[in-house]
Design a protein around this motif. Structure first.
Motif, mmCIF file in Angstrom:
data_model
loop_
_atom_site.group_PDB
_atom_site.id
_atom_site.type_symbol
_atom_site.label_atom_id
_atom_site.label_comp_id
_atom_site.label_asym_id
_atom_site.label_seq_id
_atom_site.Cartn_x
_atom_site.Cartn_y
_atom_site.Cartn_z
ATOM 1 N N ILE C 157 0.836 -1.092 -0.065
ATOM 2 C CA ILE C 157 0.053 0.014 0.045
ATOM 3 C C ILE C 157 0.810 1.163 -0.137
ATOM 4 O O ILE C 157 2.089 1.254 0.432
ATOM 5 C CB ILE C 157 -0.977 0.049 1.167
ATOM 6 C CG1 ILE C 157 -0.246 -0.221 2.466
ATOM 7 C CG2 ILE C 157 -1.876 -1.283 1.066
ATOM 8 C CD1 ILE C 157 -1.127 -0.031 3.726
ATOM 9 N N GLY C 158 0.389 2.273 -0.610
ATOM 10 C CA GLY C 158 1.017 3.559 -0.787
ATOM 11 C C GLY C 158 0.332 4.617 0.074
ATOM 12 O O GLY C 158 -0.593 4.628 0.195
ATOM 13 N N TYR C 159 1.214 5.550 0.402
ATOM 14 C CA TYR C 159 0.745 6.682 1.138
ATOM 15 C C TYR C 159 1.395 8.005 0.801
ATOM 16 O O TYR C 159 2.660 8.256 0.551
ATOM 17 C CB TYR C 159 1.275 6.465 2.915
ATOM 18 C CG TYR C 159 0.337 7.363 3.627
ATOM 19 C CD1 TYR C 159 -0.643 6.928 4.398
ATOM 20 C CD2 TYR C 159 0.194 8.887 3.849
ATOM 21 C CE1 TYR C 159 -1.411 7.511 5.357
ATOM 22 C CE2 TYR C 159 -0.347 9.650 4.723
ATOM 23 C CZ TYR C 159 -1.525 8.878 5.480
ATOM 24 O OH TYR C 159 -2.328 9.656 6.304
ATOM 25 N N ILE C 160 0.660 8.916 0.298
ATOM 26 C CA ILE C 160 1.062 10.223 -0.279
ATOM 27 C C ILE C 160 1.081 11.087 1.011
ATOM 28 O O ILE C 160 -0.183 11.574 1.395
ATOM 29 C CB ILE C 160 0.345 10.828 -1.266
ATOM 30 C CG1 ILE C 160 0.266 9.765 -2.619
ATOM 31 C CG2 ILE C 160 0.722 12.033 -1.917
ATOM 32 C CD1 ILE C 160 -0.744 10.207 -3.851
ATOM 33 N N GLY C 161 2.102 11.388 1.595
ATOM 34 C CA GLY C 161 2.063 12.635 2.722
ATOM 35 C C GLY C 161 2.271 13.949 2.110
ATOM 36 O O GLY C 161 2.887 14.055 1.302
ATOM 37 N N VAL C 168 0.358 14.446 9.990
ATOM 38 C CA VAL C 168 0.570 13.355 8.844
ATOM 39 C C VAL C 168 1.188 11.960 9.460
ATOM 40 O O VAL C 168 0.635 10.995 9.018
ATOM 41 C CB VAL C 168 1.120 14.011 7.936
ATOM 42 C CG1 VAL C 168 1.410 13.107 6.520
ATOM 43 C CG2 VAL C 168 0.665 15.285 7.300
ATOM 44 N N ILE C 169 2.200 12.113 10.110
ATOM 45 C CA ILE C 169 2.718 10.960 10.754
ATOM 46 C C ILE C 169 1.782 10.162 11.536
ATOM 47 O O ILE C 169 1.701 8.941 11.295
ATOM 48 C CB ILE C 169 4.067 11.375 11.481
ATOM 49 C CG1 ILE C 169 4.968 11.923 10.731
ATOM 50 C CG2 ILE C 169 4.699 10.193 12.339
ATOM 51 C CD1 ILE C 169 5.897 12.688 11.429
ATOM 52 N N GLN C 170 0.860 10.705 12.163
ATOM 53 C CA GLN C 170 -0.273 10.149 13.090
ATOM 54 C C GLN C 170 -1.145 9.260 11.885
ATOM 55 O O GLN C 170 -1.201 7.975 12.155
ATOM 56 C CB GLN C 170 -1.300 10.982 13.522
ATOM 57 C CG GLN C 170 -0.765 11.848 14.868
ATOM 58 C CD GLN C 170 -1.649 12.828 14.918
ATOM 59 O OE1 GLN C 170 -2.736 12.988 14.563
ATOM 60 N NE2 GLN C 170 -1.036 13.973 15.711
ATOM 61 N N GLY C 171 -1.243 9.767 10.629
ATOM 62 C CA GLY C 171 -2.050 9.160 9.861
ATOM 63 C C GLY C 171 -1.293 8.136 9.196
ATOM 64 O O GLY C 171 -1.973 7.049 8.898
ATOM 65 N N ALA C 193 5.195 14.629 -0.697
ATOM 66 C CA ALA C 193 4.747 15.605 -1.882
ATOM 67 C C ALA C 193 5.250 16.871 -1.470
ATOM 68 O O ALA C 193 5.225 17.776 -2.317
ATOM 69 C CB ALA C 193 3.122 15.349 -2.291
ATOM 70 N N TYR C 194 5.378 17.289 -0.204
ATOM 71 C CA TYR C 194 5.678 18.612 -0.071
ATOM 72 C C TYR C 194 4.772 19.656 -0.457
ATOM 73 O O TYR C 194 5.095 20.625 -0.818
ATOM 74 C CB TYR C 194 7.153 18.905 -0.297
ATOM 75 C CG TYR C 194 8.223 18.503 0.896
ATOM 76 C CD1 TYR C 194 8.508 19.322 2.095
ATOM 77 C CD2 TYR C 194 8.685 17.268 0.712
ATOM 78 C CE1 TYR C 194 9.194 18.773 3.008
ATOM 79 C CE2 TYR C 194 9.535 16.586 1.738
ATOM 80 C CZ TYR C 194 9.958 17.632 2.789
ATOM 81 O OH TYR C 194 10.741 16.938 3.629
ATOM 82 N N THR C 195 3.457 19.413 -0.425
ATOM 83 C CA THR C 195 2.299 20.305 -0.605
ATOM 84 C C THR C 195 1.208 19.732 -0.196
ATOM 85 O O THR C 195 1.170 18.518 -0.007
ATOM 86 C CB THR C 195 2.468 20.495 -2.194
ATOM 87 O OG1 THR C 195 1.186 21.315 -2.451
ATOM 88 C CG2 THR C 195 2.112 19.112 -2.863
ATOM 89 N N GLN C 219 -4.045 9.032 0.816
ATOM 90 C CA GLN C 219 -3.522 10.397 0.607
ATOM 91 C C GLN C 219 -3.847 11.347 1.673
ATOM 92 O O GLN C 219 -4.777 11.163 2.173
ATOM 93 C CB GLN C 219 -4.074 11.035 -0.828
ATOM 94 C CG GLN C 219 -5.740 11.022 -0.765
ATOM 95 C CD GLN C 219 -5.886 11.599 -2.321
ATOM 96 O OE1 GLN C 219 -6.542 11.047 -2.914
ATOM 97 N NE2 GLN C 219 -5.678 13.092 -2.269
ATOM 98 N N HIS C 220 -2.730 12.076 1.894
ATOM 99 C CA HIS C 220 -2.867 13.009 2.907
ATOM 100 C C HIS C 220 -2.692 14.473 2.418
ATOM 101 O O HIS C 220 -2.256 15.303 2.962
ATOM 102 C CB HIS C 220 -1.943 12.965 4.161
ATOM 103 C CG HIS C 220 -2.522 13.514 5.382
ATOM 104 N ND1 HIS C 220 -2.738 12.668 6.443
ATOM 105 C CD2 HIS C 220 -3.205 14.697 5.463
ATOM 106 C CE1 HIS C 220 -3.201 13.530 7.449
ATOM 107 N NE2 HIS C 220 -3.530 14.862 6.998
#
Lengths: 364, 309, 363
Positions: C157-161, C168-171, C193-195, C219-220
């Protein structure tokens, strides 16, 4: 058939009247826009142009005009010198960012020491940061003949990446719960850029802006370097015969503009903005280019142009919140104002004629 | 072909797609700058193309119509710049910046009510068996038509600029407008046409963002792509072939970041994001120092021309 | 600090006639609630949801509430001016809806002690009239993680931070813990993504993850670009973020974490109306209605859907906390013992991955 004829000398009448004409035209076109959006155009125009100056609580908003105009004027004056000489620094945004980062780094390095010298030192470091960033295109231009427009523009993006890095790592507030952004200078009195008179909006940046604009005006009209700048811009070949060194001119103009942009950056970071964050740069460096042209590249004109631009920001934001206008409509309105100002400027340098004109020439 | 956990064919394919908006806009700007005009309003024209292309595609339920509308509206929008700089003799740098500001505002107003909608799909061109060629298939032959169109435009711009009389005139106007005028060319009219072309290409590039790359409309969605296109023109020293190379390099660096992260490499994102600009500066220095004036910058770039017949 | 106080006294003379300084205990006849947004209302995500919350006020209280807003407000001096503007224009309560407005909110609050300020996602309450509020998005992530763990076929699974900050780290941790719980083989790749919102960058991030064999994307970041990217590849799913993103139902969008600010806004303004308003630091989740789980579509098998819904209901009922031990940190050191529950302080400053996640948090 209408045609344009270049005037031998710019028209003094139009020089002063074109801005007024542009504002009137903008009010008409903008009024139409606001009417289309379902607002009362007269209310909107009054809110933008009148309320910040003389409406309710105007004393607060007048102070805000200085806060908004100071960095614009400071940067635009520096840019105008270069533009006059045909040196195109469009990377003031980057120089502004670097000035803020270097200046803020120096200030925060002393945290929490209280000493009167810290703020002057930060200001000097800010000016140095902007100057150094501008020296990159300057040196590349003089050593390798690299186009300064493009290098200075590219360096804006590099500066923005450094800004992100600064707010996430090396300037990150250690007490900030892991969030990005530096310590706020409002919590550090020695490094704070205060209003000189309470609530006037007149902080050191505004003082510097006015001082620099006047000094630049004197320099440009009364001093040798001003003469060389104007000569290089109007007649590059004649300038060379007069012994104007292009290298020294490039170094001077870019360095001057860079230092002023850096100053604007550190005054903003330590004053109105208060901290370095990733979103610290809100485009003053680019808007200042427009301000420089609106001021006709004349330092005194730039003071007025900066204040007018600030008025559209402050009044525009007032219109947004009071009349629930979309932010974009104010952007469009500002765009219109700029277009009209740039367009009617032609009347200063050209005469409209019926039939064929005779004099020929080229202008930048 | 897998290198370091990354499938190179797929990486190259995604950079080809990612580069399309900047490639189209940069090709247009190349022609504009070759004619001696510096239009810094690329970002503004792109966002106008993005919103109008999106609206047209959704309304007409046809993606191709969207691209055409994006190009037409981009060109129409660039008329403001053309009128101000070519007729009213306004400064190009200031006008271009104002154009971007204006474009972002106008697009946001125009796009109200189009958030959260899906546009019609722009599918891959059916290239039959070509799709299945190992390596080359996934890399080259599974794209939509705009990708191929943008590649064709690289060739077309190169051809027109370097092999036709029209190109010769454009270059002459950009190099020395006084001389071109003396030869009887209508400098401002030629520049106007080039500006319109630039607007159309930027508009189409913008439409690609809102119709394919991120199929949706949101405010300010081009997010600086227009500025990158400007950088590429310089990086490419105003040559269409090198524009393609530049667009792929920039596009490559853009897709490389997330790909390296996804493959588990810890990379400093800031350095990667500043890399293209640093590289551009280095390229500029090398080119300008090595061969003096043959850098390729049109000599009249950014200067207005006024003449009376 | 001296400046603050001077400003406060000066502000009294300046415009406080407008702000109706009636005693709070009696409540207000009519409330003007004002909102400062960081993005355009048309962003379809973060700001859009806040605006929906604002509109809910007029629905709930009719004529007793007047709302005003300003969108796309830059951080820094501009934010301070926009907030002051509202304070001067007679707003009784001002909601500033982005982390970056934190210092500006506190600075203005110092000058207007009779006006209530509410800052979203921050932690500074320097003045008695500043409250903060946030949502426990990680509760929603736990539900998404459960679905992800069940649904992934590639076990990737992938996560876009967006940014490496505690929220975000909690998520990321919550998603991974619950995916791993139902599927021990699962691994997770994180792309930063730094955005918060850049459709093109988010699309690139999603594509990179898919190319790596990921078939469930969390995604976050706030745009629908990752879902659009997921749609291009058969069998890849994702989740709506911030808003429902219903256009991508039933697949790839199989569910969503919806920010619903309406209950909080209605509650706070209601308290102002009836005189029960007090300073607070709200951090509510599924139970309070702030975090909503969007409809789980039929693309998810019934048993998985039931498991996800059970988790949602357990969290809402308070019988289950997503960060319950035994849990180790990434380096293997113990974090929470068996049955131990993470306290809010630890969550609010979370700066580490839990055991099993590979990669590093950018520094």
């Amino acid at each position: 058939m209408l045609s344009l004829e270049r005037r031998a000398n710019p028209s003094q009448f139009w020089l002063w009247f074109t801005p007024v004409l542009a504002v009137i035209l903008t009010m008409v076109a903008g009024g139409l826009l606001f009417a289309l959006l379902g607002s009362n155009p007269f209310t909107v125009i009054r809110t933008i142009f009148w309320d910040p100056l003389a409406g309710t609580n105007a004393s607060y908003f007048r102070a805000q005009l200085f806060i908004k105009a100071a960095p614009l004027i400071l940067i635009a004056v520096g840019l105008a010198m270069g533009f006059r000489a045909g040196i195109w620094n469009i990377g003031a945004e980057g120089q502004y960012i670097m000035g803020a980062i270097i200046g803020a780094s120096v200030g925060l390095a002393f945290f929490p020491t209280e000493n009167r010298l810290i703020f002057p030192l930060m200001v000097a470091a800010g000016a140095f940061g902007g100057w150094a960033w501008a020296m990159i295109p300057a040196i590349l231009k003089t050593k390798f003949n690299t186009n300064e427009i493009l290098v200075s523009l590219m360096l804006v993006y590099v500066a923005q990446a450094i800004l992100a890095k600064a707010s996430f790592s090396f300037l990150r507030n250690p007490d900030g719960m892991g969030f990005p952004g530096s310590r706020n200078f409002s919590t550090y009195p020695a490094a704070r850029n205060l209003d000189l008179i309470e609530r006037s909006g007149f902080h050191w940046g505004a003082v510097a802006a006015l001082g620099v604009a006047v000094a630049a005006y004197v320099l440009l009209t009364r001093h040798g370097i001003g003469f060389r700048i104007r000569l290089a811009g109007q007649a590059p070949r004649a300038a060379r015969f007069h012994g104007v060194s292009p290298t020294r001119l490039v170094i001077f103009c870019l360095g001057f503009a860079g230092a002023l942009a850096g100053l604007a950056g550190i005054f903003e970071a330590s004053g109105p903005s208060g901290q370095i964050t990733e979103n610290f740069a809100t485009g003053y460096g680019f808007t200042a280019i427009i301000v420089a042209f609106l001021g006709r590249l004349n330092p005194l004109g730039i003071i007025f142009a900066g204040l007018l631009m600030a008025l559209t920001y402050v009044g525009g934001s007032l219109a947004e919140s009071r009349l629930n206008l979309p932010a974009a409509s104010i952007q469009v309105f500002q765009g219109m104002l700029l277009f009209f100002l740039l367009g009617v400027d032609m009347l200063t340098n050209y005469r409209i004629r019926y039939g064929a004109a005779r004099v020929k020439g080229a202008g930048a | 072909m897998i290198v370091g956990g990354l499938d190179i064919a797929i990486l190259l394919a995604s950079l080809m797609v990612g580069a399309v908006p900047i490639l189209l806009a940069a090709l247009g700007e190349t022609v504009v700058e070759r004619s001696g005009v510096l239009n810094l309003g690329v970002e503004g024209m792109m966002i106008i193309g993005a919103v109008t292309g999106f609206i047209a595609a959704v309304t007409l339920e046809n993606a191709v119509a969207g691209f055409i509308a994006g190009a037409l509206c981009g060109a129409a929008f660039s008329l403001i710049f053309a009128a101000l700089t070519q007729v009213f003799q306004a400064n190009q740098v200031a006008t271009g910046l104002a154009l971007t500001l204006f474009g972002i505002g106008v697009s946001s107003l125009a796009g109200q009510g189009y958030n959260g909608i899906k546009p019609p799909v722009t599918g891959a061109v059916p290239l039959g068996l070509l799709r299945d060629i190992p390596f080359l298939g996934p890399m080259l032959f599974r794209h939509d038509w705009v990708v191929y169109f943008s590649l064709f435009m690289v060739f077309a711009t190169w051809f027109v600029l370097n092999r036709t009389r029209a190109g010769l005139i454009i270059r002459a106007v950009g190099e020395n407008h006084e001389a071109a005028h003396a030869l009887g060319y209508k400098v401002n009219r030629i520049r106007l046409l080039c500006i319109l072309f630039g607007g159309a290409m930027a508009g189409m590039g913008g439409a690609y963002v809102s119709l394919v790359r991120v199929p949706q409309w949101t405010d300010n969605m081009t997010n600086g792509v227009g500025w990158i296109a400007l950088a590429i023109v310089v990086f490419a020293s105003w040559r269409p072939g090198r524009v393609l190379f530049g667009a792929w390099l920039f596009g490559g660096l853009m897709v490389l970041g997330p790909n390296l992260q996804a493959a588990g490499y810890a990379i400093p994102v800031e350095y990667l994001s500043m890399a293209p600009y640093v590289i551009t500066i280095i390229v500029l220095v090398i080119m300008s120092s090595g061969r003096g004036r043959s850098l390729g910058a049109p000599a009249s770039l950014g200067q207005n021309f006024h003449a009376s017949r | 600090m001296q400046r603050r106080n001077l400003l406060a006294t000066a502000a009294f003379g300046l415009g406080l006639a407008l702000s109706g300084g009636s005693a709070m205990a009696q409540g207000l006849e009519k409330v003007k609630a004002c909102f400062i947004y960081v993005g355009p209302i048309g962003d379809g995500g973060w700001t859009y949801q806040h605006h929906q919350g604002a509109l809910a006020l007029t629905e709930a209280y009719g004529d007793k509430v007047e709302i005003a807003w300003q969108e796309s407000v830059p951080e820094g001096a501009d934010a301070e001016r926009a907030i002051t503007q509202f304070a001067l224009d007679g707003c009784n309560i001002i909601f500033t809806t982005s982390f970056g407005f934190m210092d500006a909110t506190n600075a203005v609050a110092a000058q207007f002690p009779d006006i209530k300020f509410e800052h979203a996602t921050g932690f500074k309450r320097d003045q008695p009239n500043v409250s903060t509020y946030d949502a426990r998005f990680y509760e929603g992530r736990a539900v998404m993680g459960t679905i992800a763990g069940h649904m992934t076929k590639s076990n990737k699974i992938g996560y876009i931070g967006s940014y490496p900050i505690p929220e975000v780290i909690q998520g990321i941790n919550a998603s991974f813990i619950h995916a791993k719980k139902v599927n021990p083989d699962v691994t997770m790749s994180v792309v930063w993504a730094y955005t918060w919102f850049d459709p093109a960058k988010e699309a690139d991030a999603a594509k990179a993850l898919i190319d790596q064999g990921v078939d469930v994307i969390l995604q976050h970041t706030d745009s629908t670009a990752p879902l659009a990217e997921a749609q291009k590849v058969e069998g890849v799913i994702g989740f709506g973020q911030a808003s429902d993103m219903a256009a991508y139902k039933p697949s790839p969008r199989v569910s969503a974490i919806i920010d619903n600010w309406a209950p909080y806004y209605v509650k706070r303004v209601g308290a102002l109306l009836d005189g029960t308003y007090e300073q607070s630091a709200a951090w509510e989740g599924i139970a309070g209605g702030e975090v909503e789980i969007g409809e789980i579509t039929d693309a998810v098998p019934a048993d998985v859907k039931a498991a996800a819904e059970k988790m949602r209901d357990d969290i809402a009922a308070g019988t289950y906390h997503p960060f319950t031990g035994p849990l180790n940190k990434q380096d293997g050191s113990a974090w929470l013992a068996e049955g131990e529950v993470a306290d809010d302080g630890a969550l609010a400053t979370m700066n580490f991955y839990v055991e099993g996640i590979t990669g590093e948090i950018p520094k």
